[in-house]
Design a protein around this motif. Structure first.
Motif, PDB file in Angstrom:
ATOM      1  N   CYS A  31     -20.099 -13.334  -7.393  1.00  0.00           N
ATOM      2  CA  CYS A  31     -19.306 -13.876  -8.417  1.00  0.00           C
ATOM      3  C   CYS A  31     -19.835 -13.548  -9.853  1.00  0.00           C
ATOM      4  CB  CYS A  31     -18.784 -15.252  -8.175  1.00  0.00           C
ATOM      5  SG  CYS A  31     -17.653 -15.416  -6.720  1.00  0.00           S
ATOM      6  N   ALA A  32     -21.180 -13.831  -9.973  1.00  0.00           N
ATOM      7  CA  ALA A  32     -22.068 -13.684 -11.031  1.00  0.00           C
ATOM      8  C   ALA A  32     -21.711 -12.119 -11.763  1.00  0.00           C
ATOM      9  CB  ALA A  32     -23.350 -14.257 -11.252  1.00  0.00           C
ATOM     10  N   TRP A  33     -22.178 -11.279 -10.642  1.00  0.00           N
ATOM     11  CA  TRP A  33     -21.986  -9.997 -11.025  1.00  0.00           C
ATOM     12  C   TRP A  33     -20.746  -9.541 -11.522  1.00  0.00           C
ATOM     13  CZ3 TRP A  33     -25.552  -6.648 -12.191  1.00  0.00           C
ATOM     14  CH2 TRP A  33     -26.931  -6.680 -11.772  1.00  0.00           C
ATOM     15  N   ILE A  34     -19.541  -9.924 -10.616  1.00  0.00           N
ATOM     16  CA  ILE A  34     -18.118  -9.766 -11.108  1.00  0.00           C
ATOM     17  C   ILE A  34     -17.874 -10.328 -12.494  1.00  0.00           C
ATOM     18  CG2 ILE A  34     -15.650 -10.480 -10.558  1.00  0.00           C
ATOM     19  CD1 ILE A  34     -16.327 -10.311  -7.625  1.00  0.00           C
ATOM     20  N   ILE A  78     -15.006   0.108 -12.700  1.00  0.00           N
ATOM     21  CA  ILE A  78     -15.287   0.394 -11.226  1.00  0.00           C
ATOM     22  C   ILE A  78     -16.126  -0.544 -10.426  1.00  0.00           C
ATOM     23  CG2 ILE A  78     -16.026   2.321  -9.971  1.00  0.00           C
ATOM     24  CD1 ILE A  78     -14.977   4.288 -12.292  1.00  0.00           C
ATOM     25  N   MET A  79     -17.051  -0.725 -11.123  1.00  0.00           N
ATOM     26  CA  MET A  79     -18.234  -1.622 -10.635  1.00  0.00           C
ATOM     27  C   MET A  79     -17.675  -2.975  -9.991  1.00  0.00           C
ATOM     28  SD  MET A  79     -20.580   0.097 -10.330  1.00  0.00           S
ATOM     29  CE  MET A  79     -21.902  -0.986  -9.505  1.00  0.00           C
ATOM     30  N   LYS A  80     -16.800  -3.551 -10.943  1.00  0.00           N
ATOM     31  CA  LYS A  80     -16.258  -4.684 -10.442  1.00  0.00           C
ATOM     32  C   LYS A  80     -15.312  -4.890  -9.494  1.00  0.00           C
ATOM     33  CE  LYS A  80     -12.978  -6.501 -13.335  1.00  0.00           C
ATOM     34  NZ  LYS A  80     -12.082  -6.964 -14.374  1.00  0.00           N
ATOM     35  N   LYS A  81     -14.489  -3.704  -9.548  1.00  0.00           N
ATOM     36  CA  LYS A  81     -13.463  -3.624  -8.245  1.00  0.00           C
ATOM     37  C   LYS A  81     -14.085  -3.221  -7.044  1.00  0.00           C
ATOM     38  CE  LYS A  81      -9.823  -1.617 -11.030  1.00  0.00           C
ATOM     39  NZ  LYS A  81      -8.688  -0.534 -11.227  1.00  0.00           N
ATOM     40  N   GLN A  82     -15.386  -2.638  -7.008  1.00  0.00           N
ATOM     41  CA  GLN A  82     -16.254  -2.540  -5.679  1.00  0.00           C
ATOM     42  C   GLN A  82     -16.680  -3.806  -5.316  1.00  0.00           C
ATOM     43  OE1 GLN A  82     -16.720   0.262  -3.892  1.00  0.00           O
ATOM     44  NE2 GLN A  82     -14.875   1.212  -5.268  1.00  0.00           N
ATOM     45  N   LEU A  83     -16.982  -4.509  -6.209  1.00  0.00           N
ATOM     46  CA  LEU A  83     -17.529  -5.935  -5.873  1.00  0.00           C
ATOM     47  C   LEU A  83     -16.606  -7.028  -5.064  1.00  0.00           C
ATOM     48  CD1 LEU A  83     -19.942  -6.965  -8.905  1.00  0.00           C
ATOM     49  CD2 LEU A  83     -20.656  -6.416  -6.354  1.00  0.00           C
ATOM     50  N   TYR A  84     -15.249  -6.740  -5.872  1.00  0.00           N
ATOM     51  CA  TYR A  84     -14.030  -7.552  -5.372  1.00  0.00           C
ATOM     52  C   TYR A  84     -13.934  -7.136  -3.612  1.00  0.00           C
ATOM     53  CZ  TYR A  84     -12.135  -9.303  -9.494  1.00  0.00           C
ATOM     54  OH  TYR A  84     -11.991  -9.928 -10.751  1.00  0.00           O
ATOM     55  N   LYS A  85     -14.452  -5.795  -3.155  1.00  0.00           N
ATOM     56  CA  LYS A  85     -14.157  -5.389  -1.960  1.00  0.00           C
ATOM     57  C   LYS A  85     -15.068  -5.845  -0.839  1.00  0.00           C
ATOM     58  CE  LYS A  85     -11.742  -1.052  -3.420  1.00  0.00           C
ATOM     59  NZ  LYS A  85     -11.845   0.229  -3.448  1.00  0.00           N
ATOM     60  N   SER A  86     -16.334  -6.498  -1.306  1.00  0.00           N
ATOM     61  CA  SER A  86     -17.207  -6.969  -0.500  1.00  0.00           C
ATOM     62  C   SER A  86     -17.103  -7.816   0.512  1.00  0.00           C
ATOM     63  CB  SER A  86     -18.353  -7.932  -1.427  1.00  0.00           C
ATOM     64  OG  SER A  86     -19.234  -8.511  -0.778  1.00  0.00           O
ATOM     65  N   LYS A  87     -17.433  -7.698   1.773  1.00  0.00           N
ATOM     66  CA  LYS A  87     -17.315  -8.708   2.754  1.00  0.00           C
ATOM     67  C   LYS A  87     -17.639  -9.872   2.687  1.00  0.00           C
ATOM     68  CE  LYS A  87     -17.084  -4.532   5.912  1.00  0.00           C
ATOM     69  NZ  LYS A  87     -17.358  -3.767   6.716  1.00  0.00           N
ATOM     70  N   ASP A  88     -18.655 -10.243   1.717  1.00  0.00           N
ATOM     71  CA  ASP A  88     -19.143 -11.479   1.620  1.00  0.00           C
ATOM     72  C   ASP A  88     -18.225 -12.295   0.716  1.00  0.00           C
ATOM     73  OD1 ASP A  88     -21.573 -10.761   2.606  1.00  0.00           O
ATOM     74  OD2 ASP A  88     -22.205 -10.226   0.635  1.00  0.00           O
ATOM     75  N   ILE A  89     -17.139 -11.925   0.272  1.00  0.00           N
ATOM     76  CA  ILE A  89     -16.042 -12.771  -0.247  1.00  0.00           C
ATOM     77  C   ILE A  89     -15.308 -12.995   0.637  1.00  0.00           C
ATOM     78  CG2 ILE A  89     -14.373 -12.749  -2.112  1.00  0.00           C
ATOM     79  CD1 ILE A  89     -15.685 -10.809  -3.679  1.00  0.00           C
ATOM     80  N   LYS A  90     -15.163 -14.303   1.046  1.00  0.00           N
ATOM     81  CA  LYS A  90     -14.411 -14.733   2.389  1.00  0.00           C
ATOM     82  C   LYS A  90     -12.864 -15.220   1.895  1.00  0.00           C
ATOM     83  CE  LYS A  90     -18.099 -16.853   4.646  1.00  0.00           C
ATOM     84  NZ  LYS A  90     -19.190 -15.897   3.750  1.00  0.00           N
ATOM     85  N   ASP A  91     -12.733 -15.303   0.463  1.00  0.00           N
ATOM     86  CA  ASP A  91     -11.256 -15.684   0.142  1.00  0.00           C
ATOM     87  C   ASP A  91     -10.937 -15.013  -1.415  1.00  0.00           C
ATOM     88  OD1 ASP A  91      -8.778 -16.575  -0.404  1.00  0.00           O
ATOM     89  OD2 ASP A  91      -9.232 -18.632   0.234  1.00  0.00           O
ATOM     90  N   LEU A  92     -10.689 -13.792  -1.172  1.00  0.00           N
ATOM     91  CA  LEU A  92     -10.623 -12.960  -2.481  1.00  0.00           C
ATOM     92  C   LEU A  92      -9.356 -13.720  -3.422  1.00  0.00           C
ATOM     93  CD1 LEU A  92     -11.378 -10.811  -4.401  1.00  0.00           C
ATOM     94  CD2 LEU A  92      -9.798  -9.315  -3.088  1.00  0.00           C
ATOM     95  N   ASP A  93      -8.387 -14.172  -2.753  1.00  0.00           N
ATOM     96  CA  ASP A  93      -7.154 -14.739  -3.401  1.00  0.00           C
ATOM     97  C   ASP A  93      -7.644 -15.991  -4.435  1.00  0.00           C
ATOM     98  OD1 ASP A  93      -5.244 -12.700  -2.712  1.00  0.00           O
ATOM     99  OD2 ASP A  93      -4.801 -13.812  -1.061  1.00  0.00           O
ATOM    100  N   ALA A  94      -8.271 -16.790  -3.615  1.00  0.00           N
ATOM    101  CA  ALA A  94      -8.821 -17.793  -4.349  1.00  0.00           C
ATOM    102  C   ALA A  94      -9.799 -17.629  -5.557  1.00  0.00           C
ATOM    103  CB  ALA A  94      -9.772 -18.829  -3.327  1.00  0.00           C
TER     104      ALA A  94
END
Length: 144
Positions: A31-34, A78-94
């Motif tokens: 989240c800090a990277w995003i 582009i980097m931010k969009k790649q981070l959004y796809k991370s499997k570590d993010i359990k609830d992207l909508d939140a």
């Protein structure tokens, strides 16, 4: 901003702010990277304050509809969009709800400002030393 400064900036951000980490159930600093990539994407200019090689604080300045640094801004997007796809993010909508809950420029001020300070943060160990003021007033990178 150099990669070594980005790593330090992410640590400062992660230590200070939630940035949606709790809401989306993520561990680590994704989240800090995003957030950092969002700031870099929106910023016309980044001013840093360093103590030697240690990043102590930084500020970003954005300008509405700027056409400068388009390639760099596209890279951060582009980097931010790649981070959004991370499997570590359990609830992207939140996470996206959390991010959209912030209005960075109040409506009543829109006619007065062409741009805005996109971020101003100083490491907690260096607060009270007028570094924030220096970051707001300086036009060049500050190094001690």
């Amino acid at each position: 901003m150099y990669y070594s400064e980005m790593i330090q900036a992410v640590k400062i951000l992660a230590n200070e702010w939630n940035l949606g980490k709790k809401e989306c159930g993520v561990t680590g600093n994704i989240c800090a990277w995003i957030y950092l990539f969002t700031v870099l994407e929106e910023s016309e200019k980044i001013v840093t304050y360093k103590n030697g090689r240690k990043l102590v604080g930084f500020s970003g300045y954005s300008k509405a509809n700027s056409k400068k640094h388009l390639l760099k801004k596209k890279f951060y997007t582009i980097m931010k969009k790649q981070l959004y796809k991370s499997k570590d993010i359990k609830d992207l909508d939140a996470l996206k709800v959390y991010e959209n809950n912030y209005n960075y420029l109040p409506k009543e001020l829109e006619n007065y400002f062409d741009g805005e300070v996109s971020i101003l943060i100083v490491d907690k160990d260096y607060r009270g030393k007028n570094i924030g003021k220096k970051l707001l007033l300086e036009n060049e990178v500050i190094c001690n």
